[in-house]
Design an enzyme around this catalytic site. Structure first.
Site, short mmCIF file in Angstrom:
data_model
loop_
_atom_site.label_atom_id
_atom_site.label_comp_id
_atom_site.label_asym_id
_atom_site.label_seq_id
_atom_site.Cartn_x
_atom_site.Cartn_y
_atom_site.Cartn_z
N ASP A 224 48.98 33.09 47.42
CA ASP A 224 48.46 32.04 46.54
C ASP A 224 47.04 31.64 46.93
OD1 ASP A 224 48.47 30.19 44.51
OD2 ASP A 224 49.65 28.72 45.59
N HIS B 101 41.25 37.50 42.39
CA HIS B 101 42.36 38.47 42.48
C HIS B 101 41.89 39.78 43.11
CE1 HIS B 101 44.84 35.73 40.41
NE2 HIS B 101 44.31 35.88 39.22
N LEU C 54 56.94 51.91 56.43
CA LEU C 54 57.07 50.61 55.79
C LEU C 54 57.48 50.75 54.33
CD1 LEU C 54 56.36 47.44 55.80
CD2 LEU C 54 54.17 48.15 54.81
C1 FPP Z 1 48.09 33.57 42.96
O1 FPP Z 1 46.83 32.94 43.07
C2 FPP Z 1 47.93 35.01 42.79
C3 FPP Z 1 48.40 35.74 41.75
C4 FPP Z 1 49.18 35.16 40.63
C5 FPP Z 1 48.11 37.18 41.62
C6 FPP Z 1 48.25 37.97 42.88
C7 FPP Z 1 47.52 39.25 42.75
C8 FPP Z 1 46.85 39.85 43.77
C9 FPP Z 1 46.82 39.36 45.14
C10 FPP Z 1 46.04 41.08 43.56
C11 FPP Z 1 46.61 42.10 42.68
C12 FPP Z 1 47.57 42.98 43.32
C13 FPP Z 1 48.46 43.67 42.60
C14 FPP Z 1 49.42 44.61 43.26
C15 FPP Z 1 48.52 43.51 41.13
P1 FPP Z 1 46.40 31.90 41.95
O2 FPP Z 1 45.64 32.63 40.90
O3 FPP Z 1 47.62 31.15 41.46
O4 FPP Z 1 45.44 30.94 42.75
P2 FPP Z 1 45.16 29.39 42.45
O5 FPP Z 1 46.46 28.67 42.68
O6 FPP Z 1 44.12 29.03 43.44
O7 FPP Z 1 44.70 29.30 41.03
#
Ligand code: FPP
Length: 240
Positions: free
Chosen positions: A16, A33, A127
């Site tokens: 997150d 991301h 893994l």
């Molecule tokens: C949460 O941060 C993150 C996500 C919903 C997406 C996670 C994706 C990745 C780490 C990269 C992509 C990897 C793959 C395998 C697709 P948020 O956007 O909710 O952050 P915020 O709470 O600060 O808005």
């Protein structure tokens, strides 16, 4: 100090804070991301080096469809890029990719990339890297309950015969799918302290480690610190 002889077998991570990381820099959310994907790649490497059996990451939840079309399609494009750029290294490092969740509603090119990653890495024995995609804990439990209800309705199963193990078996973490079981440790970054529909059944006895670090800033060293915290915990499973 990290005790490398006591690495948990299964660690799950709620990645997150990508959006806030980008906002802090005046960048679009997708840049967050993108940076988050780099953290993920490094954490996978370290988990493998530590001899961990399963690493599960929450990449896309059943609720994430509510985000803008640009953000959702951007995350899927990243997924495709991830497979294209990392498959070779995953093969070299003997990492096996598996998916938690119903990824059939993903765009066809993203589905294809996922299928390729699963098929190519199927024989790898290092893994096991589980990516939760269109995953929701309640939907997962519902799916298991429906399956059992169908067996009961067909007369193949009496309600009193249903056991916890039978529910566990029918989850994505069960032996029929990823076989990763319950995580000993769940890490969430970015200072939020909630589960957000992740591994609801499987977390019954998991240890939780929350860190304020935003996911794109989460390094392998931070990952080891979280495992160190876990190693200091006294796990009693309801006993004494
Ligand atoms: C949460 O941060 C993150 C996500 C919903 C997406 C996670 C994706 C990745 C780490 C990269 C992509 C990897 C793959 C395998 C697709 P948020 O956007 O909710 O952050 P915020 O709470 O600060 O808005």
């Amino acid at each position: 100090m990290l005790d490398t002889n006591r690495i948990p077998e299964h660690v799950a991570v709620i990645m997150d804070g990508n959006g806030r990381w980008a906002k802090n820099r005046g960048l679009p959310r997708l840049a967050g991301h993108n940076a988050g994907m780099k953290s993920m790649i490094e954490v996978v490497r370290r988990a493998n080096d530590l001899g961990m059996k399963h690493l599960t990451v929450y990449a896309f939840s059943t609720e994430n469809w509510k985000r803008s079309v640009e953000e959702v399609s951007g995350i899927f494009k990243l997924l495709i890029r991830y497979v294209e750029s990392e498959l070779k290294e995953l093969m070299d490092n003997n990492v096996r990719i598996r998916i938690l969740g119903d990824y059939s509603p993903l765009p066809p090119d993203a589905r294809k990339a996922v299928d390729k990653a699963i098929a190519n890495t199927a024989g790898n024995t290092g893994l096991q890297f589980n990516i939760a995609l269109n995953y929701g804990g309640r939907a997962e439990i519902l799916r298991a309950v429906r399956e059992l209800a169908e067996e009961a309705a067909d007369g193949d199963l009496a309600p009193e015969e249903i056991t916890e193990e039978m529910i566990s078996e029918r989850l994505y973490t069960g032996a029929r799918e990823t076989g990763c079981g319950d995580p000993e440790l769940i890490i969430r970054t970015s200072g939020e302290e909630r589960l957000s529909n992740f591994l609801l059944w499987q977390c019954a006895y998991s240890e939780f480690v929350f860190t304020d670090v935003l996911w794109p800033d989460f390094s392998p060293e931070e990952f080891e610190k979280c495992i160190e915290k876990y190693q200091k915990r006294d796990r009693r499973f309801g006993g004494r």
